[in-house]
Design a protein around this motif. Structure first.
Motif, PDB file in Angstrom:
ATOM      1  N   GLN A 121     -20.872 -14.830  13.266  1.00 56.47           N
ATOM      2  CA  GLN A 121     -21.211 -15.700  14.390  1.00 56.47           C
ATOM      3  C   GLN A 121     -20.804 -15.007  15.687  1.00 56.47           C
ATOM      4  OE1 GLN A 121     -19.105 -19.387  13.554  1.00 56.47           O
ATOM      5  NE2 GLN A 121     -20.927 -20.275  12.597  1.00 56.47           N
ATOM      6  N   ARG A 122     -21.360 -15.484  16.771  1.00 56.38           N
ATOM      7  CA  ARG A 122     -21.003 -14.933  18.065  1.00 56.38           C
ATOM      8  C   ARG A 122     -19.513 -15.144  18.294  1.00 56.38           C
ATOM      9  NH1 ARG A 122     -25.046 -16.025  23.004  1.00 56.38           N
ATOM     10  NH2 ARG A 122     -26.399 -15.285  21.322  1.00 56.38           N
ATOM     11  N   GLU A 123     -18.832 -14.080  18.717  1.00 52.36           N
ATOM     12  CA  GLU A 123     -17.386 -14.180  18.896  1.00 52.36           C
ATOM     13  C   GLU A 123     -16.978 -13.795  20.306  1.00 52.36           C
ATOM     14  OE1 GLU A 123     -15.345 -11.524  16.225  1.00 52.36           O
ATOM     15  OE2 GLU A 123     -16.074  -9.723  17.227  1.00 52.36           O
ATOM     16  N   PHE A 124     -15.890 -14.382  20.730  1.00 53.81           N
ATOM     17  CA  PHE A 124     -15.343 -14.133  22.049  1.00 53.81           C
ATOM     18  C   PHE A 124     -14.788 -12.722  22.140  1.00 53.81           C
ATOM     19  CE2 PHE A 124     -13.069 -14.902  25.898  1.00 53.81           C
ATOM     20  CZ  PHE A 124     -11.803 -14.343  25.742  1.00 53.81           C
ATOM     21  N   VAL A 125     -15.037 -12.067  23.278  1.00 53.87           N
ATOM     22  CA  VAL A 125     -14.491 -10.732  23.515  1.00 53.87           C
ATOM     23  C   VAL A 125     -13.490 -10.771  24.671  1.00 53.87           C
ATOM     24  CG1 VAL A 125     -14.994  -8.347  24.158  1.00 53.87           C
ATOM     25  CG2 VAL A 125     -16.551  -9.589  22.636  1.00 53.87           C
ATOM     26  N   ALA A 126     -13.941 -11.291  25.816  1.00 55.06           N
ATOM     27  CA  ALA A 126     -13.061 -11.309  26.986  1.00 55.06           C
ATOM     28  C   ALA A 126     -13.617 -12.294  28.008  1.00 55.06           C
ATOM     29  CB  ALA A 126     -12.948  -9.919  27.612  1.00 55.06           C
TER      30      ALA A 126
ATOM     31  N   ASP B  89      -8.490 -12.748  29.898  1.00 53.47           N
ATOM     32  CA  ASP B  89      -8.108 -12.984  28.521  1.00 53.47           C
ATOM     33  C   ASP B  89      -8.957 -12.061  27.666  1.00 53.47           C
ATOM     34  OD1 ASP B  89      -8.244 -15.792  26.174  1.00 53.47           O
ATOM     35  OD2 ASP B  89      -6.913 -14.054  26.255  1.00 53.47           O
ATOM     36  N   HIS B  90      -8.338 -11.448  26.662  1.00 50.27           N
ATOM     37  CA  HIS B  90      -9.060 -10.542  25.778  1.00 50.27           C
ATOM     38  C   HIS B  90      -8.759 -10.917  24.333  1.00 50.27           C
ATOM     39  CE1 HIS B  90      -8.776  -8.269  29.538  1.00 50.27           C
ATOM     40  NE2 HIS B  90      -9.847  -7.591  29.141  1.00 50.27           N
ATOM     41  N   ALA B  91      -9.755 -10.788  23.486  1.00 48.34           N
ATOM     42  CA  ALA B  91      -9.551 -11.003  22.062  1.00 48.34           C
ATOM     43  C   ALA B  91      -8.550  -9.977  21.532  1.00 48.34           C
ATOM     44  CB  ALA B  91     -10.871 -10.891  21.314  1.00 48.34           C
ATOM     45  N   ASP B  92      -7.789 -10.380  20.525  1.00 45.48           N
ATOM     46  CA  ASP B  92      -6.787  -9.462  19.970  1.00 45.48           C
ATOM     47  C   ASP B  92      -7.413  -8.157  19.484  1.00 45.48           C
ATOM     48  OD1 ASP B  92      -4.696 -12.051  18.454  1.00 45.48           O
ATOM     49  OD2 ASP B  92      -4.759 -11.244  20.500  1.00 45.48           O
ATOM     50  N   SER B  93      -8.630  -8.242  18.969  1.00 47.03           N
ATOM     51  CA  SER B  93      -9.283  -7.066  18.391  1.00 47.03           C
ATOM     52  C   SER B  93      -9.636  -6.013  19.437  1.00 47.03           C
ATOM     53  CB  SER B  93     -10.548  -7.484  17.637  1.00 47.03           C
ATOM     54  OG  SER B  93     -11.448  -8.151  18.505  1.00 47.03           O
ATOM     55  N   VAL B  94      -9.642  -6.376  20.705  1.00 49.97           N
ATOM     56  CA  VAL B  94     -10.025  -5.421  21.751  1.00 49.97           C
ATOM     57  C   VAL B  94      -8.921  -5.171  22.768  1.00 49.97           C
ATOM     58  CG1 VAL B  94     -12.428  -6.145  21.477  1.00 49.97           C
ATOM     59  CG2 VAL B  94     -11.059  -7.082  23.361  1.00 49.97           C
ATOM     60  N   LYS B  95      -7.812  -5.869  22.643  1.00 51.78           N
ATOM     61  CA  LYS B  95      -6.718  -5.691  23.602  1.00 51.78           C
ATOM     62  C   LYS B  95      -6.238  -4.249  23.606  1.00 51.78           C
ATOM     63  CE  LYS B  95      -4.760 -10.322  23.901  1.00 51.78           C
ATOM     64  NZ  LYS B  95      -3.679 -11.250  23.462  1.00 51.78           N
ATOM     65  N   GLY B  96      -6.042  -3.729  24.803  1.00 49.10           N
ATOM     66  CA  GLY B  96      -5.603  -2.354  24.953  1.00 49.10           C
ATOM     67  C   GLY B  96      -6.742  -1.346  24.933  1.00 49.10           C
ATOM     68  N   ARG B  97      -7.955  -1.798  24.588  1.00 50.53           N
ATOM     69  CA  ARG B  97      -9.099  -0.886  24.560  1.00 50.53           C
ATOM     70  C   ARG B  97     -10.185  -1.308  25.536  1.00 50.53           C
ATOM     71  NH1 ARG B  97     -12.142  -0.516  20.141  1.00 50.53           N
ATOM     72  NH2 ARG B  97     -11.735  -2.655  19.446  1.00 50.53           N
TER      73      ARG B  97
END
Length: 115
Positions: free
Chosen positions: A44-49, A58-66
């Motif tokens: 499903q569509r997921e939040f990124v930032a 706010d950033h999703a945990d999967s993309v934090k720092g990148r």
């Protein structure tokens, strides 16, 4: 009505970088929150930032720092700088803006991370 035009997607090797842009245009613009989501055929569509008008992010945990979201209020444009890309970042990326109380979506930009 608000029109959103996305740009900046493409093919990149793992570890590479891309920058997405999304420009909003229309009448009676009062853009509040702006954000990015992504979707693959299996998910499903997921939040990124997201970023507020005042610049709170706010950033999703999967993309934090990148990944880093930013915006230019004068240009009604939101950006997503994506660094250290991974194959699992492959998706169609959609920008989302809230104008007054209404949600609007961009047309989507394909990002493919592959060697």
């Amino acid at each position: 009505q608000v029109q959103l035009v996305e740009s900046g997607g493409g093919l990149v090797q793992p570890g590479g970088s891309l920058r997405l842009s999304c420009a909003a245009s229309g009448t009676m613009l009062r853009i509040n929150d702006m954000g990015w989501y992504r979707q693959t055929p299996r998910k499903q569509r997921e939040f990124v930032a997201s970023i507020t008008r005042g610049g709170i992010t706010d950033h999703a945990d999967s993309v934090k720092g990148r990944f880093t979201i930013s915006r230019d209020n004068a240009k009604n444009t939101v950006y997503l700088q994506m660094n250290r890309l991974k194959p699992e970042d492959t998706a169609v990326y959609y920008c989302n803006v809230v104008n007054y109380a209404s949600n609007y979506w961009g047309q989507g930009a394909q990002v493919t991370v592959s060697s």
